[in-house]
Design a protein around this motif. Sequence first.
Motif, PDB file in Angstrom:
ATOM      1  N   VAL A 198       5.789  11.015   0.649  1.00 28.47           N
ATOM      2  CA  VAL A 198       5.893  11.834  -0.549  1.00 28.47           C
ATOM      3  C   VAL A 198       5.496  13.259  -0.186  1.00 28.47           C
ATOM      4  O   VAL A 198       4.465  13.489   0.446  1.00 28.47           O
ATOM      5  N   ASP A 199       6.337  14.209  -0.556  1.00 27.55           N
ATOM      6  CA  ASP A 199       6.106  15.609  -0.204  1.00 27.55           C
ATOM      7  C   ASP A 199       4.996  16.194  -1.071  1.00 27.55           C
ATOM      8  O   ASP A 199       5.137  16.242  -2.303  1.00 27.55           O
ATOM      9  N   PRO A 200       3.909  16.659  -0.468  1.00 32.48           N
ATOM     10  CA  PRO A 200       2.836  17.249  -1.277  1.00 32.48           C
ATOM     11  C   PRO A 200       3.248  18.531  -1.981  1.00 32.48           C
ATOM     12  O   PRO A 200       2.573  18.986  -2.905  1.00 32.48           O
ATOM     13  N   ARG A 201       4.405  19.120  -1.574  1.00 36.10           N
ATOM     14  CA  ARG A 201       4.856  20.366  -2.204  1.00 36.10           C
ATOM     15  C   ARG A 201       5.597  20.141  -3.515  1.00 36.10           C
ATOM     16  O   ARG A 201       5.825  21.089  -4.267  1.00 36.10           O
ATOM     17  N   GLY A 202       6.041  18.917  -3.767  1.00 36.43           N
ATOM     18  CA  GLY A 202       6.864  18.720  -4.955  1.00 36.43           C
ATOM     19  C   GLY A 202       6.666  17.354  -5.559  1.00 36.43           C
ATOM     20  O   GLY A 202       6.019  16.478  -4.977  1.00 36.43           O
ATOM     21  N   SER A 247       0.801  -1.223   0.000  1.00 37.99           N
ATOM     22  CA  SER A 247       0.000   0.000   0.000  1.00 37.99           C
ATOM     23  C   SER A 247       0.831   1.269   0.000  1.00 37.99           C
ATOM     24  O   SER A 247       0.289   2.368  -0.012  1.00 37.99           O
ATOM     25  N   SER A 248       2.167   1.148   0.026  1.00 41.50           N
ATOM     26  CA  SER A 248       3.019   2.326   0.105  1.00 41.50           C
ATOM     27  C   SER A 248       3.717   2.579  -1.223  1.00 41.50           C
ATOM     28  O   SER A 248       3.762   1.734  -2.111  1.00 41.50           O
ATOM     29  N   VAL A 249       4.302   3.782  -1.336  1.00 43.24           N
ATOM     30  CA  VAL A 249       4.945   4.232  -2.570  1.00 43.24           C
ATOM     31  C   VAL A 249       6.459   4.070  -2.436  1.00 43.24           C
ATOM     32  O   VAL A 249       7.036   4.488  -1.429  1.00 43.24           O
ATOM     33  N   LEU A 254      11.234  17.868   7.756  1.00 39.46           N
ATOM     34  CA  LEU A 254      12.540  18.129   7.164  1.00 39.46           C
ATOM     35  C   LEU A 254      12.504  17.810   5.679  1.00 39.46           C
ATOM     36  O   LEU A 254      12.068  16.736   5.265  1.00 39.46           O
ATOM     37  N   ARG A 255      12.982  18.754   4.879  1.00 35.43           N
ATOM     38  CA  ARG A 255      13.140  18.586   3.434  1.00 35.43           C
ATOM     39  C   ARG A 255      14.562  18.975   3.058  1.00 35.43           C
ATOM     40  O   ARG A 255      15.165  19.838   3.712  1.00 35.43           O
ATOM     41  N   LEU A 256      15.084  18.381   1.993  1.00 32.96           N
ATOM     42  CA  LEU A 256      16.402  18.739   1.474  1.00 32.96           C
ATOM     43  C   LEU A 256      16.275  19.109   0.005  1.00 32.96           C
ATOM     44  O   LEU A 256      15.762  18.320  -0.794  1.00 32.96           O
ATOM     45  N   PRO A 257      16.741  20.301  -0.388  1.00 41.23           N
ATOM     46  CA  PRO A 257      16.631  20.724  -1.785  1.00 41.23           C
ATOM     47  C   PRO A 257      17.287  19.757  -2.766  1.00 41.23           C
ATOM     48  O   PRO A 257      16.816  19.592  -3.890  1.00 41.23           O
ATOM     49  N   ALA A 258      18.377  19.108  -2.344  1.00 36.22           N
ATOM     50  CA  ALA A 258      19.072  18.189  -3.244  1.00 36.22           C
ATOM     51  C   ALA A 258      18.312  16.877  -3.445  1.00 36.22           C
ATOM     52  O   ALA A 258      18.634  16.110  -4.350  1.00 36.22           O
ATOM     53  N   PHE A 259      17.328  16.621  -2.588  1.00 33.74           N
ATOM     54  CA  PHE A 259      16.553  15.383  -2.653  1.00 33.74           C
ATOM     55  C   PHE A 259      15.068  15.726  -2.605  1.00 33.74           C
ATOM     56  O   PHE A 259      14.375  15.464  -1.621  1.00 33.74           O
ATOM     57  N   PRO A 260      14.537  16.346  -3.649  1.00 31.36           N
ATOM     58  CA  PRO A 260      13.155  16.836  -3.616  1.00 31.36           C
ATOM     59  C   PRO A 260      12.140  15.702  -3.675  1.00 31.36           C
ATOM     60  O   PRO A 260      12.437  14.596  -4.115  1.00 31.36           O
ATOM     61  N   GLY A 261      10.932  16.019  -3.213  1.00 29.08           N
ATOM     62  CA  GLY A 261       9.821  15.094  -3.350  1.00 29.08           C
ATOM     63  C   GLY A 261       9.553  14.228  -2.141  1.00 29.08           C
ATOM     64  O   GLY A 261       8.570  13.487  -2.115  1.00 29.08           O
ATOM     65  N   ILE A 262      10.415  14.291  -1.117  1.00 27.77           N
ATOM     66  CA  ILE A 262      10.248  13.478   0.085  1.00 27.77           C
ATOM     67  C   ILE A 262      10.349  14.380   1.304  1.00 27.77           C
ATOM     68  O   ILE A 262      11.146  15.308   1.346  1.00 27.77           O
ATOM     69  N   VAL A 263       9.542  14.093   2.313  1.00 25.11           N
ATOM     70  CA  VAL A 263       9.610  14.826   3.566  1.00 25.11           C
ATOM     71  C   VAL A 263       9.689  13.831   4.721  1.00 25.11           C
ATOM     72  O   VAL A 263       9.051  12.779   4.697  1.00 25.11           O
ATOM     73  N   LEU A 264      10.527  14.143   5.689  1.00 25.94           N
ATOM     74  CA  LEU A 264      10.643  13.380   6.925  1.00 25.94           C
ATOM     75  C   LEU A 264       9.979  14.179   8.030  1.00 25.94           C
ATOM     76  O   LEU A 264      10.298  15.357   8.222  1.00 25.94           O
TER      77      LEU A 264
END
Length: 314
Positions: free
Chosen positions: A156-160, A59-61, A94-104
């Motif tokens: 998955v980061d809803p922002r990106g 059920s996960s991505v 936490l988000r990292l610009p070098a690794f977009p699309g994921i949030v911790l």
Amino acid sequence: MRSHFPLLLIPLLLTTALALPTDINTIPATNHLPSLPTNLTAFLPPRGFSISTSTTHSSSVPLPSHSIFALTIQALLSLVSLPFTSSIPRAKALRLPAFPGIVLTLSGPKGGFEIRYAIWGLTTAIKYMIDEQAFRDFDFDLRWLGGSVGRVRFIVDPRGTLEIGGNNAMSQDEHSSLIPTTNNLQQARDTVYEIAFRTIKGPPMPFQEIMMTIIGSLTDCAPFAPSQTLLSQRFISSWPGYSESFSLNELEMPTKAFNYGFVTLVLGQAAAWYLAEENESKGVSLLVKDGGKIVASGSLLPDPKGEVGRVDEA
């Protein structure tokens, strides 16, 4: 991919501010644990601590493993600079610009969370993903003595947008997003160190084991104040069950400068170096310089004693 990596000179700035979520450096410095002897293996979560997840693999991505390791290490770099038994009053993302699309995200039952539970939770969660070979969006419940004490989520980061398939490795000009800095490290003077990495001839090392060696070494530093001097002239750590080890040796540093904050800074630089695409499976030796003078040396090698092997020519 080139056979070896050229010499890098990266400044270590010891007196700038934390590079993590807003307000994380406003926590009062209280409740440090008493001094403990330096461990030779990673500071593992104690009995009584566990994690569980209701998220199933089906059920996960899927998420890029490099991104998960980068987020975990960046969070640990900031968390270990804070008092181990202190609390953060609000949940953090936490988000990292070098690794977009994921949030911790880190949170507790009422929003805030204890530093030690977050460190234990991150370490246990990443080891679970490795053991299951399941780098996916997960929602982990952290439990201490049977009670829920927090949550760790990789989502998955809803922002990106998230691109699946690549390893999202860092290029050299993106190292700054992972370089740890702390204003908790009190030095006698403003110091700028240079760190030089060179690859070691030898068999390739599993990237996931390299990352766990760095993560385990960071957790070794967690119970200690950044300004606390090591009891010996050598720091060495390895993750149980893996052959790789990280070592750092004080050669000629000012009194009290060889402390846990310094070790953490070097570990952050090592993580950034390994997250660069062409470095991800190599043994490495390192030299730390202060004004051209070598003050410390170290290595990350497939050798439980952490001995430095033969260096590749640049």
